[in-house]
Write an enzyme that holds these catalytic residues in place. Structure first.
Site, PDB file in Angstrom:
ATOM      1  N   CYS A  76       0.857  -1.184   0.000  1.00 50.92           N
ATOM      2  CA  CYS A  76       0.000   0.000   0.000  1.00 50.92           C
ATOM      3  C   CYS A  76       0.892   1.232   0.000  1.00 50.92           C
ATOM      4  O   CYS A  76       1.665   1.438   0.929  1.00 50.92           O
ATOM      5  CB  CYS A  76      -0.888  -0.005   1.236  1.00 50.92           C
ATOM      6  SG  CYS A  76      -1.881   1.487   1.364  1.00 50.92           S
ATOM      7  N   CYS A 213      -5.262   6.375  -3.849  1.00 50.57           N
ATOM      8  CA  CYS A 213      -4.614   5.057  -3.836  1.00 50.57           C
ATOM      9  C   CYS A 213      -3.193   5.240  -4.376  1.00 50.57           C
ATOM     10  O   CYS A 213      -3.011   5.577  -5.552  1.00 50.57           O
ATOM     11  CB  CYS A 213      -5.402   4.083  -4.702  1.00 50.57           C
ATOM     12  SG  CYS A 213      -4.664   2.442  -4.710  1.00 50.57           S
TER      13      CYS A 213
END
Ligand SMILES: N[C@H](CCC[C@H](N)C(=O)O)C(=O)O
Length: 274
Positions: A76, A213
């Site tokens: 991530c 993101c």
């Protein structure tokens, strides 16, 4: 049980961060904790939970990343930037650090109080111009890291004119495309009048659009550079939660952006079962 935690966000991609070097929760307990505390309104609410843990090899520490639905993801980008700040500010790491992730080790740098820069894992899989059945869309697939975090990248020129509700049905079909053995995060991009990128990402494991993101931004920038649709080495991507910068330097891709420590405290959710 009261769980000490930080609530953090990077471009409004938000995270619950815990120090599992101290809590010593098992993987099963971390999954159960994630599914309970990431629920909006019932509990803290978050896109994901990150557990800082002991490294298995020579990194400063390990990041274990769990989507809100409890599924563990390989990496991530916004999360790494936030957990790096957590590690620096809790004395676990210095201004430059190496973080072990499922997708491989990543190096991260503190630029200032809030800005962190991470070298994102190299792509291990890339398949461009895949035709998506039933549409005339050509989509690009990239996995960053090995095993990589899976991303689809789609050019959607009218992105500015439409709402997320308009593209959510398509996003869900792409997210669950049976041609992809581990599904994918789905990135829709368009260029704005300054030739910068507008990006909207439907995230695996959140099963909805998030406000940013990081690996989606890097996947999109990677595709644009490989297809020579963008020439410059610094790419600005406008996401709903703010701005992310992606830098290409000697074929490596770096994600740069802001972090925000929103809460420091204890989760004392009285329904919490661990
Ligand atoms: N928001 C994250 C992506 C998490 C990936 C996760 N949604 C999955 O692949 O299951 C980021 O900033 O890179």
């Amino acid at each position: 049980m009261e769980v000490p935690f930080y609530k953090m966000q990077g471009a409004a991609n938000d995270f619950i961060v815990i120090n599992n070097m101290k809590l010593r929760l098992s993987d099963e307990q971390l999954v159960s904790l994630t599914k309970q505390v990431c629920r909006q309104r019932f509990s803290v609410g978050s896109d994901a939970l990150m557990a800082l843990d002991f490294p298995q090899a020579n990194a400063d520490f390990r990041m274990k990343f769990y989507n809100a639905d409890g599924t563990e993801a390989e990496m991530c980008g916004n999360g790494v930037r936030c957990i790096a700040r957590f590690a620096y500010e809790t004395g676990i790491a210095k201004q430059q650090m190496t973080i072990e992730t499922k997708a491989g080790n990543v190096d991260c740098w503190r630029l200032d109080k809030r800005q962190y820069r991470v070298q994102i894992n190299e792509p291990s899989v890339e398949n461009f111009d895949l035709s998506f059945p039933g549409t005339d869309f050509l989509v690009d697939y990239v996995e960053l890291g090995d095993p990589g975090v899976p991303h689809l990248v789609i050019n959607y020129p009218q992105l500015k004119e439409i709402t997320l509700a308009d593209i959510k049905p398509l996003a869900k079909k792409l997210r669950l495309w049976d041609a992809l053995d581990k599904g994918a995060n789905v990135n829709f991009y368009a260029f704005d009048q300054n030739n910068e990128v507008i990006l909207r990402t439907f995230e695996r494991g959140v099963e909805d659009f998030t406000l940013a993101c990081g690996t989606g931004a890097v996947s999109t920038a990677y595709v644009l550079k490989k297809k020579q649709l963008i020439k410059n080495d610094f790419i600005t991507l406008h996401v709903l939660g703010g701005v992310l910068e992606v830098e290409e330097n000697k074929q490596h891709f770096y994600l740069i952006g802001d972090t925000n420590i929103v809460t420091k405290g204890y989760i004392c959710d009285e329904d919490l079962v661990i």
